[in-house]
Structure formats: structure tokens, C-alpha cells
Enzyme design. Structure first.
Site, PDB file in Angstrom:
ATOM      1  N   GLU A 178      -0.780   0.502   6.336  1.00 49.02           N
ATOM      2  CA  GLU A 178       0.160   1.619   6.245  1.00 49.02           C
ATOM      3  C   GLU A 178      -0.576   2.957   6.376  1.00 49.02           C
ATOM      4  OE1 GLU A 178       3.781   2.771   3.284  1.00 49.02           O
ATOM      5  OE2 GLU A 178       1.851   2.324   2.333  1.00 49.02           O
TER       6      GLU A 178
ATOM      7  N   ARG B 271      -1.274  -1.778   2.411  1.00 47.26           N
ATOM      8  CA  ARG B 271      -1.452  -0.341   2.162  1.00 47.26           C
ATOM      9  C   ARG B 271      -2.519   0.248   3.079  1.00 47.26           C
ATOM     10  NH1 ARG B 271       3.011  -0.740   0.828  1.00 47.26           N
ATOM     11  NH2 ARG B 271       3.776  -0.623  -1.279  1.00 47.26           N
TER      12      ARG B 271
ATOM     13  N   SER C 298     -16.788   3.199  15.937  1.00 45.35           N
ATOM     14  CA  SER C 298     -17.188   1.803  16.006  1.00 45.35           C
ATOM     15  C   SER C 298     -16.956   1.106  14.665  1.00 45.35           C
ATOM     16  CB  SER C 298     -18.668   1.694  16.373  1.00 45.35           C
ATOM     17  OG  SER C 298     -19.078   0.344  16.302  1.00 45.35           O
TER      18      SER C 298
END
Length: 168
Positions: free
Chosen positions: A112, A109, A135
Site C-alpha cells: 500500500e 501495508r 536497485s
């Protein structure tokens, strides 16, 4: 956090994810954490580190200082020489997710989320900061629980330094 009720809750299967491939001493850290009934937040407060950093160290993704090793040894009652031998100055962290795309539902997830919103996030960062990157080396990560009438929400904060691309 309450201490586990059975000895089986104190054992890590080193062949199972997410433990496969991490140094055996990391399994011992996780088992000692369970024996003590401590959370990553508890350990972080005790040794002066953030809970996400502590979890990263336990999963071999962050480098402990000699002082961290001393404090963890005392707190979790693990021999300091074992921690130093496995995670001392000669050792370096294993960073990364593993197989891509990730198989674990939580990691998938997050992956995603970057796939779906990555370009939008990049566009907004570019508008606010210019041409550069966020960063992940000079970065703090926080996880918070936010109550919501429709179900608790997870608030993830990546507080990373902006690094401008050089022009030459």
C-alpha cells in the site's frame, strides 16, 4: 531473546504461511533459531551478516555462500551436509511476495505504501538522480524501532544503488 518455554513453540507448520512452499530445511533453520532463543540480529552478528539478510535466507529469499552454510551449521547445530544438500550451490532463492495483492497485513501495508507514495518517490528520485531506478539487487535493507510518545514507530531503510537508464 529468551528461549521458548514449550516444545510446541519450536515446531513450524510447513503448510501454514509464511512457511508454505519454502524448502523443509528452512523450517529446520527457523526451529533451530527458536531452540537456541536467538533473534535474526543475534544470528547475523554471529555469522557476519545483516539481520534482514539472515531472515531472507531463512525464508528462502537469499542465497547462502558455503561459508554461511558452515557457520549456520555450527551455530544452530544442524548437520552441514543437510544444509548443503538443500541450499547449496545447485539451489537458487525464491524471491517475491506471493499472491497480489498480499494477504498478510504487514506485507499489504508495504505494498500500500508503494501504491500511495510510489509516484511521489519516483518523482523525487528523478529530480535528485535523473532518469533511472533504485536497485533491489544491490541494496541493503534495515529495520529499526524508534520510540515515540504516540507509539513506537517502524523505520525502514532501503539503501539501493541508483542505476541510470542507458541512452542509445
Amino acid at each position: 531473546m529468551a528461549a521458548p518455554s514449550s516444545a510446541s513453540a519450536l515446531r513450524v507448520n510447513p503448510a501454514a504461511e509464511p512457511y508454505a512452499g519454502i524448502p523443509s530445511i528452512c523450517s529446520q533453520l527457523i526451529e533451530a533459531k527458536a531452540r537456541k532463543g536467538m533473534s535474526f540480529e543475534d544470528i547475523g552478528k554471529a555469522i557476519g551478516r545483516d539481520e534482514v539478510w539472515v531472515a531472507a535466507a531463512f525464508y528462502a529469499q537469499a542465497k547462502m555462500t558455503p561459508d554461511d552454510i558452515t557457520k549456520l551449521s555450527q551455530l544452530l547445530e544442524i548437520q552441514q551436509d543437510l544444509l548443503e544438500a538443500e541450499l547449496g550451490a545447485h539451489w537458487w532463492p525464491r524471491r517475491g511476495l506471493g499472491p497480489m495483492p498480499p494477504n498478510d497485513p504487514v506485507l499489504y501495508r508495504l505494498y500500500e505504501g508503494v501504491l500511495v507514495y510510489g509516484h511521489a518517490i519516483k518523482a523525487v528520485v528523478h529530480e535528485k538522480f535523473g532518469d533511472g531506478i533504485i536497485s533491489m539487487i544491490d541494496c541493503n535493507v534495515h529495520v529499526e524501532k524508534k520510540p515515540d510518545p504516540k507509539g513506537d514507530r517502524v523505520v525502514l531503510t532501503f539503501d539501493g544503488k541508483f542505476l541510470k537508464y542507458a541512452q542509445w
